[in-house]
Design an enzyme around this catalytic site. Structure first.
Site, short mmCIF file in Angstrom:
data_model
loop_
_atom_site.label_atom_id
_atom_site.label_comp_id
_atom_site.label_asym_id
_atom_site.label_seq_id
_atom_site.Cartn_x
_atom_site.Cartn_y
_atom_site.Cartn_z
N HIS A 268 0.89 -1.29 -0.04
CA HIS A 268 0.00 -0.02 -0.11
C HIS A 268 0.89 1.17 0.02
CE1 HIS A 268 -3.53 2.61 0.57
NE2 HIS A 268 -3.74 2.06 1.75
N HIS A 307 -2.53 -2.32 -10.03
CA HIS A 307 -3.40 -1.65 -9.12
C HIS A 307 -4.74 -2.48 -9.24
CE1 HIS A 307 -5.97 1.26 -7.04
NE2 HIS A 307 -4.70 1.75 -6.66
N ASP A 363 2.81 5.20 -7.17
CA ASP A 363 4.07 5.04 -6.33
C ASP A 363 5.53 4.96 -7.30
OD1 ASP A 363 2.94 5.08 -3.81
OD2 ASP A 363 1.83 3.33 -4.26
N1 CMC Z 1 4.74 -7.30 -10.86
C1 CMC Z 1 4.40 -8.41 -11.45
N2 CMC Z 1 3.57 -9.24 -11.59
C2 CMC Z 1 2.09 -8.69 -10.92
C3 CMC Z 1 2.38 -7.44 -10.32
C4 CMC Z 1 3.67 -6.47 -10.38
N3 CMC Z 1 3.73 -5.36 -9.62
N4 CMC Z 1 1.00 -6.97 -9.94
C5 CMC Z 1 0.33 -8.02 -10.04
N5 CMC Z 1 1.03 -8.99 -10.95
C6 CMC Z 1 0.52 -10.30 -11.38
C7 CMC Z 1 0.35 -11.31 -10.54
O1 CMC Z 1 1.39 -12.09 -10.19
C8 CMC Z 1 -0.81 -12.04 -10.90
O2 CMC Z 1 -0.32 -12.96 -12.06
P1 CMC Z 1 -1.00 -14.24 -12.25
O3 CMC Z 1 -2.62 -13.87 -12.75
O4 CMC Z 1 -0.01 -15.25 -13.26
O5 CMC Z 1 -1.13 -15.00 -10.97
C9 CMC Z 1 -1.64 -10.78 -11.63
O6 CMC Z 1 -0.79 -9.84 -11.93
C10 CMC Z 1 -2.74 -10.39 -10.66
O7 CMC Z 1 -2.19 -9.88 -9.56
P2 CMC Z 1 -2.83 -9.74 -8.03
O8 CMC Z 1 -2.02 -9.76 -7.10
O9 CMC Z 1 -4.06 -10.77 -8.07
O10 CMC Z 1 -3.71 -8.45 -8.13
P3 CMC Z 1 -4.13 -7.43 -7.30
O11 CMC Z 1 -5.26 -6.51 -7.65
O12 CMC Z 1 -4.58 -8.31 -6.07
O13 CMC Z 1 -3.03 -6.46 -6.76
C11 CMC Z 1 -1.23 -4.90 -6.25
C12 CMC Z 1 -2.58 -5.39 -6.87
C13 CMC Z 1 -1.19 -3.58 -6.23
C14 CMC Z 1 -1.37 -5.34 -4.79
C15 CMC Z 1 -0.25 -5.79 -7.10
O14 CMC Z 1 -0.50 -5.18 -8.62
C16 CMC Z 1 1.12 -5.27 -6.71
O15 CMC Z 1 1.73 -6.15 -5.67
N6 CMC Z 1 1.85 -4.31 -7.03
C17 CMC Z 1 3.21 -3.98 -6.59
C18 CMC Z 1 3.02 -3.17 -5.32
C19 CMC Z 1 2.64 -1.81 -5.42
O16 CMC Z 1 2.81 -1.19 -6.40
N7 CMC Z 1 1.67 -1.20 -4.57
C20 CMC Z 1 1.01 -0.13 -4.98
C21 CMC Z 1 -0.53 0.09 -5.14
S1 CMC Z 1 -0.92 1.62 -5.65
C22 CMC Z 1 -0.74 2.63 -4.32
C23 CMC Z 1 -2.29 2.55 -3.53
O17 CMC Z 1 -3.30 2.98 -4.02
O18 CMC Z 1 -2.25 2.13 -2.37
#
Ligand code: CMC
Length: 428
Positions: A268, A307, A363
């Site tokens: 986050h 995101h 971010d």
């Molecule tokens: N790098 C590589 N792969 C990713 C990433 C990433 N940053 N984010 C998601 N994926 C992949 C993930 O491995 C999954 O792949 P598969 O379908 O093959 O298993 C797919 O994309 C979907 O990911 P998810 O984890 O189910 O997506 P989510 O909506 O639960 O997660 C997230 C959203 C922001 C937590 C995630 O994209 C992430 O960890 N990003 C990196 C951390 C980051 O930048 N966070 C800041 C968020 S924005 C600030 C805020 O508003 O708080």
């Protein structure tokens, strides 16, 4: 117009049910009526991490994740970032409308005169270890701040609520700056109420021996815009915590401390710091492909990408990208920016990221700007919290005024042992 209902058949019993659809949702409590027999508790929905559950009605922030739209009270974030300032945006988020001149002046005055904190709070902060993380200091100090205002627990008193909202917005930059000074072993700088909110914050961070610190107007404006961009983002993790903690009618200081704790995590508010760590880990352009390969194998995440809501682009990241270049013109270029731009270019053309709709989020660039401005990585989520406290408080107020809300209390699917008798230790 077609009938706004959902008809479902329970194949266990053959019974059919019809539920109203309102605002694109069915009421989760309606499905409780679906029962196998009279002794059945009733059907629940299972939604870990609330991926498809609306937990409230809100008129504060609108996001269209597919189109990359972010509106505060109906106003596009791009227009607010260009024409408004953080204090005005705070008024807008809290009150629903942009202020008139007198309303603005009154509000600006209030969030300025409340910047000072009780001297005992300063002593409290001085008790943190010399190398304490500023975010840990912020969380602890926000909880402590509430002890100075015992009436804050009267959350159903509108006047009390308003006063504590003002106090929190005004004191947040002071505590944030002092958390930084504490972690650097530097003397605390008292607020300068002649300066803007962002200017005063910069002065409390930067001032050393000069009689008065005059912030660079461009950096002051850049920081103010960053606070605007972070001010609210509807039902994100920390805001849900703010609402959840606040739903027990705890005081806003405790609820804001809880929300700040949620913001701390690397998925986050901690993500911008992780971007910097990642850039350090990658080190140079030639090592980008290796890191991207690790991401594809699920062994790493491209921090600052992806995101939960934006599946096209994050409108804040476009504003911030432009801002980053303006800041670097003043602070000097930064090799990390070149590396970040290259990573962005590669990832945006890569099938893995395209297929999963992973785009740069806010971010990705904010960390680079903060670093160029001289903030250590530990301060990044603290800077996020200065902006976001406004959103937390606006959402908290809205929740308290919402007759449909109750204490937050999700259900579970129990997967543990069935009832069994205690076994004394000598027989285990
Ligand atoms: N790098 C590589 N792969 C990713 C990433 C990433 N940053 N984010 C998601 N994926 C992949 C993930 O491995 C999954 O792949 P598969 O379908 O093959 O298993 C797919 O994309 C979907 O990911 P998810 O984890 O189910 O997506 P989510 O909506 O639960 O997660 C997230 C959203 C922001 C937590 C995630 O994209 C992430 O960890 N990003 C990196 C951390 C980051 O930048 N966070 C800041 C968020 S924005 C600030 C805020 O508003 O708080």
């Amino acid at each position: 117009m077609s009938k706004q209902t959902l008809t479902v058949t329970d194949n266990r019993t053959g019974k059919t049910y019809e539920f109203p659809i309102k605002d694109g949702t069915i009421n989760a409590m309606d499905i409780r009526n679906i029962k196998v027999d009279d002794n059945d508790f009733g059907l629940m929905s299972y939604d870990p991490a609330y991926q498809n559950t609306a937990s409230c009605r809100s008129s504060i922030t609108y996001i269209d994740g597919d189109k990359g739209i972010l509106l505060y009270r109906g106003y596009p974030i791009e227009q607010l970032a260009e024409h408004s300032n953080f204090v005005e945006v705070a008024y807008l988020l809290l009150n629903g409308e942009l202020p008139g001149k007198d309303q603005y002046e009154k509000f600006r005055h209030e969030v300025t005169v409340h910047t000072f904190v009780h001297e005992n709070l300063k002593k409290f902060m001085e008790g943190f270890r010399y190398d304490a993380n500023p975010m840990g200091i912020l969380i602890g100090t926000l909880g402590a701040l509430g002890t100075f205002y015992p009436n804050a627990i009267n959350v159903n008193d509108a006047g009390e609520r308003r006063l504590n909202v003002i106090r929190l917005i005004a004191k947040m930059p002071t505590i944030a700056a002092w958390a930084y000074r504490q972690s650097m072993g530097m003397p605390y700088v008292y607020p300068d109420n002649e300066l803007s909110l962002a200017g005063n914050f910069l002065a409390m961070i930067k001032r050393i021996a000069e009689h008065r610190y005059i912030p660079n107007p461009k950096l002051e404006r850049a920081l103010d815009v960053l606070f605007i961009l972070h001010a609210d983002h509807e039902q994100n993790c920390s805001t849900s915590v703010m609402r959840g903690a606040g739903s027990s009618l705890t005081d806003p200081y405790s609820a804001v401390a809880a929300a700040t704790a949620a913001l701390y995590g690397p998925l986050h508010g901690g993500a911008n710091a992780e971007v910097l760590h990642m850039l350090d880990e990658i080190g140079s352009r030639d090592r980008i492909p290796e890191f991207i390969a690790k991401c594809k194998e699920g062994k790493a995440r491209l921090m600052g990408f992806g995101h939960r809501v934006y599946k096209n682009f994050d409108p804040r990241s476009r504003i911030i990208q432009k801002l980053a270049h303006e800041v670097f013109e003043i602070t000097g270029s930064n090799p990390k920016l070149d590396l970040a731009l290259e990573i962005e270019k590669i990832a945006l053309q890569d099938e893995y990221f395209i297929k999963r709709k992973l785009y740069p989020n806010v971010d990705f660039y904010s960390g680079l700007i903060y670093q160029a401005m001289g903030f250590p990585v530990g301060m990044f989520p603290v800077l996020f919290a200065i902006g976001r406290v406004v959103g937390w408080l606006a959402q908290w107020q809205e929740m308290l005024n919402d007759k449909e809300q109750k204490i937050a209390r999700p259900r579970q699917i129990y997967t543990g042992a069935a009832s069994r008798d205690f076994v004394p230790m000598n027989r285990r």
